[in-house]
Scaffold this active site. Structure first.
Site, PDB file in Angstrom:
ATOM      1  CD  GLU A  49      34.815  33.202  34.954  1.00  0.00           C
ATOM      2  OE1 GLU A  49      35.075  34.380  33.985  1.00  0.00           O
ATOM      3  OE2 GLU A  49      35.501  32.048  34.662  1.00  0.00           O
ATOM      4  CG  PHE A 111      47.576  28.805  38.732  1.00  0.00           C
ATOM      5  CD1 PHE A 111      48.064  29.782  37.838  1.00  0.00           C
ATOM      6  CD2 PHE A 111      46.812  27.898  38.235  1.00  0.00           C
ATOM      7  CE1 PHE A 111      47.437  29.820  36.849  1.00  0.00           C
ATOM      8  CE2 PHE A 111      46.104  27.922  37.088  1.00  0.00           C
ATOM      9  CZ  PHE A 111      46.583  29.031  36.008  1.00  0.00           C
ATOM     10  CD  GLN A 112      43.013  29.773  37.334  1.00  0.00           C
ATOM     11  OE1 GLN A 112      42.491  28.960  37.482  1.00  0.00           O
ATOM     12  NE2 GLN A 112      43.000  30.266  36.218  1.00  0.00           N
ATOM     13  CE  LYS A 161      40.916  20.348  42.137  1.00  0.00           C
ATOM     14  NZ  LYS A 161      41.987  20.506  40.962  1.00  0.00           N
ATOM     15  CG  MET A 485      23.486  59.393  30.721  1.00  0.00           C
ATOM     16  SD  MET A 485      21.683  60.185  30.480  1.00  0.00           S
ATOM     17  CE  MET A 485      20.752  58.926  31.072  1.00  0.00           C
TER      18      MET A 485
END
Lengths: 581, 169
Positions: A49, A111-112, A161, A485
């Site tokens: 993502e 969940f999630q 949802k 760097m």
């Protein structure tokens, strides 16, 4: 027309003119993914993502249109936090849609489930949890309006949802499209204050040593042409910050290049010695100012920005102007013309000759490598820039670190929207996904990602996306086997104690890795091989290409203003250190 | 010490916001993000249910305050911000205190409540719960005079404030 929330969401994106979504589905967002099959919107399936977010950013950087990313709840939402913060720091217009667990489960540690709106509150221009399917068109309309107007930025819309799930009665809604946006607290000022603009013109007319300090806001405001008109009318030199590279042509006689920690000696010193800084869409970032107390001590400040909070945040301006950079500059040019135009400007020949003296004495420079030695990164960039097969309007994207600074220094940016990088947040791993997004936005252009080996290892998997989706980006890894760097700082400020910066040049084998991801892979070890490899890469347009350039780890980025030092203490290349300042 | 050192650094901001979920969290977290403590905060809907008013008291120098105000105004749901000069506004706070009040102390506490025009809300065998509504200075005074008797529990609301009217008497 009856719809469910998922259909309404996709329809709303279509109404906003969205042509591509970068995303990855999951449980909570699944109902929104279903109607994508029937939509003309292209979906690019990412592998992580974070990639979706940076692709949306890259797309927005080069097109000026908002990038759109869509992911599911929980870990997907936390994975896109970095791109949101990145877009927020660099004022990139972006709309991110995240799935959320069903309304009834919110707050139960389902969940999630994460508090996406809470997590992203301080790194988005605005965010919103939608609670009713009927709100979806309005919220999407507002999200695009907020993301693209005023100071652009990312907007996140979190969607439970149940309100998009066609099997749930809560998702039923009657389609509508709001013609107007009703946001009583949101009214960006675009037109500058006339009296202040006149004051600015008068101050310019009295200044002997002025410098235009152009920032990324010039590009956001589509003000490159106006900037050029202002510079040419007044004969004032222009520095372009890291975010503004390309906003003013590097080949122009008034161009001084990049200021700041790794800017050109002339850009840094001209700002430092100036009696007037005309700051246009720039924000006095600490990487530009160095130690603030000692920054441009004699300069009066004209500061133009669409965000009122930037005026006086770091340095108090003598003439503050809130407004859209393009509109303000155009009006300023008009006022300057009324006042007599170029003829009314004072004699600045002494200032010009000081500037050209610095340019002559302190050009960007490096020592070419001896035969048999590793490549110099600057040489690779010069070859890439000057190759006859590299179009001059090539879009260049970088990650973060030495390679980013060398690219900004050594590329010649003559066109706006040809440079994409992570300036404010400094996100390693930005370049591969951002390049993919840029190529999707401008398929007609050659897109080169200049990456470091450290950066590349963070997000290289998105090349699988590029190969699968036939997005032919080109990646040049400046592989010095180090976190370069950090190594440079350890060398200069930590007595060469190289703690945890060695990565190895061969692990992974970048050529094989590229090939495993469906790209063409090449390895280049000596200077003679460089032109042919670039030519080959430029000729491939059906898949991504990765070139592993083996570069010299001892090479450092100069000039450099050490952190905490003032811009008067700029450290130049060792070969120039004996030069009179 | 110089006069400047005595200048109050507290400021009262009256912030009109859209009455939407999460707005208070946005406003409060902005202060936290910039490292400033909120001294007092009160929020409630206005006469128009689409809007709420947040009254924030913050202890900060004027220059950072200007930055806070500008950052606050960037919040999409913030409609209007005004700084209220204490001399040009009416300010109110409510104090509830349960105080020890047995024996001879009981009469003294009662007397104090009368002087300040407070109220007795609840009386027990050894304690009393009292309330006072007034401007913050008066409430401060009341609290400090109550303290010697032994404050068992204390709760003050945040400050609410509105600008004074023109030509008010």
């Amino acid at each position: 027309m009856q719809m469910n929330g998922g259909q309404a969401l996709i329809k709303s994106l279509e109404m906003e003119g969205v042509e591509v979504i970068f995303g990855l589905p999951g449980g909570a967002i699944l109902p929104v993914y279903d109607p994508i099959i029937d939509s003309p919107i292209r979906h690019v399936l990412v592998r992580h993502e974070q990639g979706a977010g940076h692709m949306a950013e890259g797309y927005a950087h080069v097109t000026g249109r908002p990038g759109v990313a869509m992911v599911t709840s929980g870990p997907a939402a936390t994975n896109i936090v970095t791109p949101l913060a990145d877009a927020f720091m660099d004022s990139v217009p972006m709309v991110v849609i995240t799935g959320q667990v069903g309304s009834a489960s919110i707050g139960t540690d389902a969940f999630q489930e994460v508090d996406t709106v809470g997590i992203t509150r301080s790194i988005t221009k605005h965010n919103e949890l939608v609670t009713d399917a009927a709100d979806i068109p309005r919220v999407i309309r507002e999200a695009f309006h907020i993301a693209t107007t005023g100071r652009p930025g990312p907007v996140l819309v979190d969607i439970p949802k149940d309100i998009v799930d066609p099997t749930n009665p809560r998702s039923a809604m009657e389609w509508y499209w709001p013609e107007t946006v009703d946001l009583p607290g949101y009214r960006p000022t675009t037109v500058g204050h006339h009296r202040k603009i006149r004051e600015a013109a008068e101050l310019i007319g009295r200044s002997r040593r002025p410098v235009i300090y152009a920032g990324g806001g010039i590009l956001k405001a589509r003000a490159a042409e106006a900037l050029r008109e202002l510079a040419e009318l007044t004969g004032i030199h222009v520095v372009t910050t890291l975010m503004a590279r390309g906003a003013f042509p590097d080949s122009h006689e008034l161009a001084l290049g990049m200021p700041g920690m790794h800017g050109t000696y002339t850009a840094i010193t001209a700002m430092q010695e100036s009696d007037l800084l005309i700051a246009l869409g720039s924000r006095f970032d600490d990487r530009v100012t160095g130690k603030l107390d000692g920054f441009a001590p004699d300069a009066k400040i004209i500061h133009v920005d669409i965000d009122p909070a930037e005026l006086g945040k770091v340095r108090r301006p003598d003439v503050p102007i809130v407004g859209d950079c393009r509109l303000v500059i155009e009006e300023l040019v008009g006022v300057l013309r009324e006042m007599g135009g170029a003829e009314s400007q004072p004699d600045r020949s002494e200032w010009r000759s000081r500037i050209s003296g610095w340019q002559e004495r302190f050009p960007l420079t490096y020592e070419p490598s001896e035969p048999g030695e590793l490549l110099k990164p600057q040489y690779v960039l010069e070859q890439l820039r000057d190759a006859p097969t590299t179009p001059e309007d090539t879009i260049v994207i970088s990650g973060v670190g030495q390679h980013q600074m060398w690219t900004s220094q050594y590329w010649r940016f003559d066109h706006p929207y040809t440079w994409v990088n992570s300036g404010g947040l400094g996100t390693m791993g930005f370049s591969v996904p951002a390049a993919i997004g840029a190529k999707v936005g401008r398929p007609d252009r050659t897109v080169w990602a200049i990456d470091g080996d450290g950066c590349f290892q963070m997000t290289a998997q998105e090349l699988v996306t590029a190969a699968a989706e036939r997005i032919p980006v080109k990646v040049a890894i400046l592989n010095n086997a180090y976190l370069g760097m950090v190594r440079q700082w350890q060398e200069m400020f930590y007595e060469e104690r190289y703690s945890e910066v060695y990565l190895s040049p061969d692990l992974p084998d970048y050529k094989m890795w590229a090939e495993a991801m469906g790209c063409v892979g090449m390895r280049v070890e000596s200077p003679e091989e460089v032109p042919a490899a670039i030519e080959k890469a430029n000729s491939i347009n059906d898949r991504p290409v990765v070139i592993d350039f083996r570069t010299d780890a001892r090479e450092k980025v100069f000039p450099m203003v050490p952190a905490g030092a003032t811009n008067s203490q700029v450290v130049v290349d060792p070969t120039q250190q004996g030069q009179a300042r | 010490m110089s006069a400047a050192a005595h200048e109050p650094t507290h400021h009262t901001l009256s912030v009109l916001v859209e009455n939407k979920a999460g707005v208070l969290a946005r406003v409060a977290s902005l202060f936290a993000r910039r490292g400033y403590n909120i001294e007092s905060l009160a929020v409630a809907p206005t006469d128009d249910e689409a809007f709420s008013r947040i009254t924030i008291v913050v202890d900060v120098e004027s220059a950072p305050l200007e930055q806070i105000v500008k950052q606050l105004f960037k919040l999409i749901n913030v409609v209007k911000i005004s700084e209220l000069d204490p001399r040009q506004s009416v300010e109110r706070e409510l104090l509830l205190a349960t105080v020890r009040a047995s024996g001879e102390n009981r009469a003294r506490v009662l007397e104090l409540v009368q002087i300040f025009e407070g109220k007795i809300l609840n009386v027990g065998h050894t304690e009393m719960t009292v309330s006072l509504e007034g401007n913050p200075v008066k409430v401060d005074d009341f609290e400090s005079l109550l303290r010697p008797y032994g404050i068992v529990e204390l709760q003050r609301t945040g400050r609410v404030a509105l600008p004074k009217l023109d030509r008010t008497v």
